[in-house]
Design a protein around this motif. Structure first.
Motif, mmCIF file in Angstrom:
data_model
loop_
_atom_site.group_PDB
_atom_site.id
_atom_site.type_symbol
_atom_site.label_atom_id
_atom_site.label_comp_id
_atom_site.label_asym_id
_atom_site.label_seq_id
_atom_site.Cartn_x
_atom_site.Cartn_y
_atom_site.Cartn_z
ATOM 1 N N LEU A 51 9.425 -4.624 -21.232
ATOM 2 C CA LEU A 51 9.647 -3.221 -20.890
ATOM 3 C C LEU A 51 9.857 -3.017 -19.394
ATOM 4 O O LEU A 51 9.750 -1.898 -18.893
ATOM 5 N N ASP A 52 10.161 -4.080 -18.686
ATOM 6 C CA ASP A 52 10.366 -4.001 -17.237
ATOM 7 C C ASP A 52 11.400 -2.926 -16.896
ATOM 8 O O ASP A 52 12.392 -2.767 -17.600
ATOM 9 N N ARG A 53 11.156 -2.191 -15.815
ATOM 10 C CA ARG A 53 11.990 -1.090 -15.316
ATOM 11 C C ARG A 53 11.810 0.193 -16.116
ATOM 12 O O ARG A 53 12.449 1.212 -15.835
ATOM 13 N N ARG A 54 10.962 0.138 -17.134
ATOM 14 C CA ARG A 54 10.694 1.361 -17.909
ATOM 15 C C ARG A 54 9.204 1.672 -17.945
ATOM 16 O O ARG A 54 8.747 2.451 -18.781
ATOM 17 N N LEU A 55 8.446 1.058 -17.063
ATOM 18 C CA LEU A 55 6.992 1.219 -17.034
ATOM 19 C C LEU A 55 6.601 2.078 -15.839
ATOM 20 O O LEU A 55 6.985 1.793 -14.702
ATOM 21 N N TRP A 56 5.818 3.109 -16.107
ATOM 22 C CA TRP A 56 5.431 4.045 -15.045
ATOM 23 C C TRP A 56 3.942 4.343 -15.121
ATOM 24 O O TRP A 56 3.384 4.526 -16.201
ATOM 25 N N LEU A 57 3.300 4.377 -13.950
ATOM 26 C CA LEU A 57 1.873 4.687 -13.847
ATOM 27 C C LEU A 57 1.676 6.027 -13.164
ATOM 28 O O LEU A 57 2.015 6.176 -11.985
ATOM 29 N N PRO A 58 1.137 7.014 -13.851
ATOM 30 C CA PRO A 58 0.779 8.270 -13.195
ATOM 31 C C PRO A 58 -0.334 8.047 -12.168
ATOM 32 O O PRO A 58 -1.146 7.126 -12.299
ATOM 33 N N ALA A 59 -0.383 8.895 -11.165
ATOM 34 C CA ALA A 59 -1.404 8.769 -10.123
ATOM 35 C C ALA A 59 -2.811 8.866 -10.702
ATOM 36 O O ALA A 59 -3.729 8.175 -10.252
ATOM 37 N N GLN A 60 -2.979 9.702 -11.718
ATOM 38 C CA GLN A 60 -4.303 9.853 -12.326
ATOM 39 C C GLN A 60 -4.757 8.556 -12.984
ATOM 40 O O GLN A 60 -5.927 8.186 -12.924
ATOM 41 N N VAL A 61 -3.823 7.840 -13.582
ATOM 42 C CA VAL A 61 -4.151 6.562 -14.215
ATOM 43 C C VAL A 61 -4.530 5.529 -13.157
ATOM 44 O O VAL A 61 -5.495 4.764 -13.332
ATOM 45 N N ILE A 62 -3.787 5.501 -12.056
ATOM 46 C CA ILE A 62 -4.104 4.569 -10.966
ATOM 47 C C ILE A 62 -5.517 4.838 -10.459
ATOM 48 O O ILE A 62 -6.313 3.899 -10.260
ATOM 49 N N SER A 182 -9.284 -12.165 -7.596
ATOM 50 C CA SER A 182 -7.837 -12.364 -7.683
ATOM 51 C C SER A 182 -7.387 -11.906 -9.055
ATOM 52 O O SER A 182 -7.573 -12.603 -10.056
ATOM 53 N N ASP A 183 -6.797 -10.726 -9.116
ATOM 54 C CA ASP A 183 -6.599 -10.032 -10.376
ATOM 55 C C ASP A 183 -5.133 -10.082 -10.807
ATOM 56 O O ASP A 183 -4.274 -9.412 -10.237
ATOM 57 N N ASN A 184 -4.841 -10.862 -11.859
ATOM 58 C CA ASN A 184 -3.478 -10.958 -12.366
ATOM 59 C C ASN A 184 -2.968 -9.636 -12.920
ATOM 60 O O ASN A 184 -1.783 -9.311 -12.789
ATOM 61 N N LEU A 185 -3.859 -8.883 -13.563
ATOM 62 C CA LEU A 185 -3.435 -7.607 -14.131
ATOM 63 C C LEU A 185 -2.996 -6.651 -13.029
ATOM 64 O O LEU A 185 -1.941 -6.024 -13.116
ATOM 65 N N ARG A 186 -3.793 -6.541 -11.999
ATOM 66 C CA ARG A 186 -3.441 -5.650 -10.894
ATOM 67 C C ARG A 186 -2.111 -6.074 -10.268
ATOM 68 O O ARG A 186 -1.280 -5.228 -9.923
ATOM 69 N N GLU A 187 -1.919 -7.379 -10.114
ATOM 70 C CA GLU A 187 -0.659 -7.879 -9.557
ATOM 71 C C GLU A 187 0.522 -7.486 -10.444
ATOM 72 O O GLU A 187 1.589 -7.101 -9.957
ATOM 73 N N ARG A 188 0.332 -7.592 -11.754
ATOM 74 C CA ARG A 188 1.407 -7.237 -12.673
ATOM 75 C C ARG A 188 1.694 -5.733 -12.654
ATOM 76 O O ARG A 188 2.847 -5.307 -12.824
ATOM 77 N N LEU A 189 0.663 -4.939 -12.467
ATOM 78 C CA LEU A 189 0.873 -3.495 -12.375
ATOM 79 C C LEU A 189 1.723 -3.147 -11.156
ATOM 80 O O LEU A 189 2.524 -2.207 -11.190
ATOM 81 N N ASN A 190 1.535 -3.890 -10.093
ATOM 82 C CA ASN A 190 2.340 -3.672 -8.893
ATOM 83 C C ASN A 190 3.765 -4.205 -9.053
ATOM 84 O O ASN A 190 4.702 -3.677 -8.471
ATOM 85 N N THR A 191 3.901 -5.253 -9.864
ATOM 86 C CA THR A 191 5.209 -5.891 -10.033
ATOM 87 C C THR A 191 6.104 -5.149 -11.017
ATOM 88 O O THR A 191 7.289 -4.913 -10.748
ATOM 89 N N PHE A 192 5.552 -4.765 -12.157
ATOM 90 C CA PHE A 192 6.369 -4.256 -13.251
ATOM 91 C C PHE A 192 6.395 -2.726 -13.353
ATOM 92 O O PHE A 192 7.259 -2.177 -14.035
ATOM 93 N N PHE A 193 5.460 -2.043 -12.711
ATOM 94 C CA PHE A 193 5.362 -0.592 -12.865
ATOM 95 C C PHE A 193 5.809 0.132 -11.598
ATOM 96 O O PHE A 193 5.535 -0.313 -10.481
ATOM 97 N N THR A 194 6.467 1.276 -11.776
ATOM 98 C CA THR A 194 6.611 2.219 -10.675
ATOM 99 C C THR A 194 5.410 3.157 -10.720
ATOM 100 O O THR A 194 4.816 3.381 -11.787
ATOM 101 N N HIS A 195 5.053 3.724 -9.564
ATOM 102 C CA HIS A 195 3.818 4.490 -9.443
ATOM 103 C C HIS A 195 4.106 5.946 -9.093
ATOM 104 O O HIS A 195 4.972 6.236 -8.262
ATOM 105 N N GLY A 196 3.360 6.844 -9.720
ATOM 106 C CA GLY A 196 3.495 8.258 -9.445
ATOM 107 C C GLY A 196 2.661 8.698 -8.256
ATOM 108 O O GLY A 196 1.751 7.995 -7.821
ATOM 109 N N GLU A 197 2.976 9.892 -7.747
ATOM 110 C CA GLU A 197 2.257 10.470 -6.612
ATOM 111 C C GLU A 197 1.197 11.453 -7.103
ATOM 112 O O GLU A 197 1.387 12.150 -8.098
#
Length: 306
Positions: A51-62, A182-197
């Motif tokens: 789902l790369d390029r279609r993953l988005w994290l709202p600021a509240q989720v972050i 050293s968190d792989n999940l956090r790294e992947r969230l930064n790599t594959f997701f765009t982040h909301g404000e």
């Protein structure tokens, strides 16, 4: 007649997965910490890369993810410790329980041996009462000695089991501690997701004012959090919901919403059957009305096995 927004057909779902953008809430993201490294890696590849390029994290989720991350990562440490030591949990303390039981068996065996020896001493003399033939007593003492020897072997075997188990637990805990650093999940969230404000403060207050009305009338989402949260976080689900709506307005895509929060303020539930297949109709209607797009909900497992 137009297709209802309150159900999803196979064709609609296929289109949703082809064109929809995917939003995880914090409960869904944090659930990945509950998997082993092997399984989580497999799911990362299946879900995030696909789902790369279609993953988005709202600021509240972050915010909620970072707030709860350490606690969730460290929870398995307690689960591992609970295998050894008893706690207030209903189930656990298995090794300590076995150790205590073996100790009781050994103690009772010693008591039995002492009592049988006393019986023999009391009845062995044939020149006065009470006198008993010693054949059965001697035979029983022989069997008891064999039993005590087996218990000792059993105890040594358990000591080995306990030692091996504790070593495995220590290694697992080291890996959990390493994951925190050293968190792989956090790294992947930064790599594959765009982040909301994050919303401006004044908009947060506006949402809270609306939220008070919605909660009083049990309009979803979030009213089930009213009793166990305070301040802005009482309205965290509602803030998240408005962020998803605003994102869909701006980007023009239908939304796949992934949540492991299965309370009734997200999902339609009958009084007897807690169904987590259909989102609340009010939410589907509100989303369609405000964005002219569709949304559907999935749990993490439902998404993975699609």
């Amino acid at each position: 007649m137009e297709d209802s927004i309150f159900r999803i057909t196979e064709k609609q779902e296929k289109n949703l997965f082809k064109n929809g953008h995917v939003v995880f809430d914090s409960s869904a993201l944090l659930s990945f910490y509950g998997y082993t490294e092997k399984i989580s890696g497999k799911y990362f590849n299946k879900v995030f890369k696909a789902l790369d390029r279609r993953l988005w994290l709202p600021a509240q989720v972050i915010y909620e993810f970072e707030k709860n991350r350490e606690k969730v990562i460290n929870k398995p440490k307690g689960d591992y410790h609970n295998l050894v030591n008893g706690s207030s949990r209903k189930e656990g303390g298995f090794l300590d329980s076995v150790k205590n039981t073996i100790s009781i068996i050994q103690k009772n065996s010693n008591t039995i041996h002492g009592q049988i020896n006393a019986l023999s001493e009391k009845t062995i003399k044939d020149d006065k009462h009470p006198h008993l033939k010693q054949n059965s007593i001697k035979k029983f003492i022989k069997e008891l000695t064999k039993f005590e020897s087996n218990i000792e072997t059993f105890s040594l075997g358990f000591d080995k089991l306990s030692s091996d188990t504790k070593e495995q637990i220590n290694q697992k805990i080291k890996k959990i501690d390493a994951k925190s650093a050293s968190d792989n999940l956090r790294e992947r969230l930064n790599t594959f997701f765009t982040h909301g404000e994050q919303y401006p403060y004044e908009k947060m207050l506006t949402i809270i004012r609306e939220g008070k009305f919605r909660y009083e009338n049990e309009i979803p989402p979030g009213y089930k959090d009213e009793d166990d949260k305070i301040g802005f976080q009482m309205f965290g689900d509602l803030i998240l919901w408005f962020q998803i709506i605003d994102y869909a307005k701006e980007n023009g895509h239908p939304i796949i919403f992934v949540t492991n929060d299965v309370k009734e303020d997200w999902w339609h539930q009958e009084k007897v059957i807690k169904n987590i297949d259909t989102p609340r109709n009010e939410l589907l209607y509100e989303f369609k009305n405000k964005t002219n797009k569709n949304i559907w909900f999935y749990t993490t497992d439902q998404l993975i096995f699609k």
